[in-house]
Design a protein around this motif. Sequence first.
Motif, PDB file in Angstrom:
ATOM      1  N   ALA A 272      -3.652  36.113  78.487  1.00 13.24           N
ATOM      2  CA  ALA A 272      -2.903  36.307  79.731  1.00 13.24           C
ATOM      3  C   ALA A 272      -1.496  35.712  79.639  1.00 13.24           C
ATOM      4  N   VAL A 273      -1.393  34.495  79.098  1.00 14.47           N
ATOM      5  CA  VAL A 273      -0.091  33.839  78.977  1.00 14.47           C
ATOM      6  C   VAL A 273       0.776  34.554  77.947  1.00 14.47           C
ATOM      7  N   PHE A 274       0.184  34.893  76.817  1.00 14.58           N
ATOM      8  CA  PHE A 274       0.914  35.526  75.721  1.00 14.58           C
ATOM      9  C   PHE A 274       1.494  36.876  76.146  1.00 14.58           C
TER      10      PHE A 274
ATOM     11  N   LEU B 135      -4.056  35.415  62.979  1.00 14.27           N
ATOM     12  CA  LEU B 135      -3.766  35.371  64.410  1.00 14.27           C
ATOM     13  C   LEU B 135      -5.089  35.228  65.149  1.00 14.27           C
ATOM     14  N   ILE B 136      -5.229  34.156  65.907  1.00 12.00           N
ATOM     15  CA  ILE B 136      -6.435  33.948  66.720  1.00 12.00           C
ATOM     16  C   ILE B 136      -6.077  34.261  68.160  1.00 12.00           C
ATOM     17  N   TRP B 137      -6.722  35.282  68.678  1.00 12.70           N
ATOM     18  CA  TRP B 137      -6.386  35.827  69.999  1.00 12.70           C
ATOM     19  C   TRP B 137      -7.503  35.485  70.969  1.00 12.70           C
ATOM     20  N   ASP B 138      -7.269  34.494  71.815  1.00 10.56           N
ATOM     21  CA  ASP B 138      -8.281  34.013  72.745  1.00 10.56           C
ATOM     22  C   ASP B 138      -8.316  34.865  74.010  1.00 10.56           C
ATOM     23  N   ASP B 139      -9.536  35.299  74.377  1.00  8.45           N
ATOM     24  CA  ASP B 139      -9.768  36.037  75.628  1.00  8.45           C
ATOM     25  C   ASP B 139      -8.946  37.320  75.703  1.00  8.45           C
ATOM     26  N   ILE B 140      -8.872  38.051  74.612  1.00  4.65           N
ATOM     27  CA  ILE B 140      -8.100  39.290  74.586  1.00  4.65           C
ATOM     28  C   ILE B 140      -8.665  40.279  75.607  1.00  4.65           C
ATOM     29  N   GLY B 141      -7.795  40.954  76.308  1.00  8.44           N
ATOM     30  CA  GLY B 141      -8.202  41.878  77.358  1.00  8.44           C
ATOM     31  C   GLY B 141      -8.224  41.253  78.735  1.00  8.44           C
TER      32      GLY B 141
ATOM     33  N   MET C 177       2.215  47.209  74.107  1.00  2.99           N
ATOM     34  CA  MET C 177       2.439  45.940  73.421  1.00  2.99           C
ATOM     35  C   MET C 177       1.228  45.547  72.590  1.00  2.99           C
ATOM     36  N   TYR C 178       0.034  45.716  73.162  1.00  6.59           N
ATOM     37  CA  TYR C 178      -1.192  45.449  72.387  1.00  6.59           C
ATOM     38  C   TYR C 178      -1.194  46.287  71.104  1.00  6.59           C
ATOM     39  N   TYR C 179      -0.897  47.550  71.261  1.00  4.23           N
ATOM     40  CA  TYR C 179      -0.927  48.450  70.099  1.00  4.23           C
ATOM     41  C   TYR C 179       0.105  48.032  69.057  1.00  4.23           C
TER      42      TYR C 179
ATOM     43  N   LYS D 234      -8.907  48.039  78.545  1.00  4.00           N
ATOM     44  CA  LYS D 234      -7.883  47.039  78.846  1.00  4.00           C
ATOM     45  C   LYS D 234      -6.724  47.052  77.848  1.00  4.00           C
ATOM     46  N   ILE D 235      -7.002  47.285  76.562  1.00  8.85           N
ATOM     47  CA  ILE D 235      -5.931  47.185  75.556  1.00  8.85           C
ATOM     48  C   ILE D 235      -5.539  48.550  74.983  1.00  8.85           C
ATOM     49  N   GLY D 236      -6.271  49.607  75.382  1.00  9.58           N
ATOM     50  CA  GLY D 236      -5.972  50.936  74.865  1.00  9.58           C
ATOM     51  C   GLY D 236      -6.942  51.320  73.748  1.00  9.58           C
ATOM     52  N   TYR D 237      -7.273  52.577  73.692  1.00  4.93           N
ATOM     53  CA  TYR D 237      -8.289  53.036  72.736  1.00  4.93           C
ATOM     54  C   TYR D 237      -7.795  52.983  71.289  1.00  4.93           C
ATOM     55  N   ALA D 238      -6.543  53.265  71.079  1.00  7.01           N
ATOM     56  CA  ALA D 238      -6.013  53.225  69.712  1.00  7.01           C
ATOM     57  C   ALA D 238      -6.018  51.793  69.179  1.00  7.01           C
ATOM     58  N   ALA D 239      -5.584  50.834  70.023  1.00  4.58           N
ATOM     59  CA  ALA D 239      -5.570  49.428  69.606  1.00  4.58           C
ATOM     60  C   ALA D 239      -6.996  48.919  69.386  1.00  4.58           C
ATOM     61  N   ALA D 240      -7.910  49.273  70.298  1.00  5.60           N
ATOM     62  CA  ALA D 240      -9.296  48.821  70.175  1.00  5.60           C
ATOM     63  C   ALA D 240      -9.953  49.389  68.921  1.00  5.60           C
ATOM     64  N   SER D 241      -9.633  50.630  68.596  1.00 10.70           N
ATOM     65  CA  SER D 241     -10.199  51.251  67.396  1.00 10.70           C
ATOM     66  C   SER D 241      -9.808  50.461  66.155  1.00 10.70           C
TER      67      SER D 241
END
Length: 305
Positions: A192-194, A224-230, A241-243, A270-277
Motif C-alpha cells: 500500500a505504501v509503495f 525484491l520482497i513484496w509484502d501484502d501485494i494486492g 505500475m504493477y505490470y 487487484k494487480i492485473g491478469y498479465a502481471a499475476a500470470s
Amino acid sequence: MTKQRFTTIADVMADLQEKASQRNKPIESWKPPEKLGADEYECNICNDTEFIIHKNDQGQDVARFCECKERKAWKRRFKQSMIPDEFQKASFENYKCEEEVQQQMMSLTKQYLNEFSIETGEDGLKKKVIPSQNFGLIASFGEQRLKEMPVGERAEMKWKHNNFGIGKTHLQVALAKQLLKKGFQVLIVSDAVFIDDLMQAKRAGDEGEQLNRLLGPALEADVLIWDDIGKSKWTEARETMYYRIINERYRKQMPIVFNSNEDRGTLADKIGYAAASRLIGQCSDEQYRFLLDAEGQDWRLKRSV
C-alpha cells in the motif's frame, strides 16, 4: 551615541586592534578537534578504512581488505533493505511452528533459501547464484472475495479460511536477513505504501525523476520482497505500475518474494491478469514449486486473548 573621532593614524590602528581583540575573546579557548583515538573507531585494525596497508615480498606497499569489510557491508545492506520496524527481530529461530501450515511455510522458505549461493570461480572472483523462480505465500480464500460475501456469512468464512496473522511476513523477513548476510541485495516493500508513493511520484511533474528514483532499487535489487501485494485499491494506473515492475523483473529473470491476503483469482483482479500470470507463473519450474496457498489460525488475535 557620540561618534568617536580620531586625530592620527595611530589612533585609528589602536582602535581597530582593540575591536579585533574584543571579537576574539569568545574563541580564545577554542582548540582544533583532535584525531579520533584508537578506541573510538569501530574497527581498530583499519581505523574504519576497510583496508590495510602492508608490504609484499618485494617490500612494496600493497592494500588488502580488512576483515571488518564484510561485516560493515552487511550492516549497509541491512539498513538499505527497508525491513519494517515490527520485524527487526524476526528470524527462523523465533518463528513458532505450532500448526501444520506454519511447518509447511517454514520448510518451503528454507528450501527457497537453499537456492541462493555465492560461488568462487577459478579466477577468484565471487559470483552470485540467484534462482529465477519467485516465491509466494498467498491466501486460499482472498480478502476481496471475503468482502463481496453477505455480511452475515463473512465471519464464518474467515474462520474457515483465515490467512491473516499466520506468519507470512515474519518468515519472509527472516529469509531476507539470511540473504543479506550471504551478500545479496534485498529490498522489502509494503504494497500500500509503495504503490501510493509510486503514484504520487508519477504525478510529480519532474520528468520522472522521483519515480525513477523509487523504481530503481525495486527493479535492480537481487531480490525484491513484496509484502501484502494486492492490498492497494485497484485503478488502471496502478495495474500498469504493477505490470511495469513485475514484467521488468520477469524479463531479467530476477526473483520476487511475495505474500498476499488475496488468492490467485482476487490477486489477479487487484494487480492485473498479465502481471499475476508472470508473478505466479514464475513460482514454478520443472523441478520446484515455490507457491503455497496458506491458511490457519490468526496468532495476532490469539495473543490478544
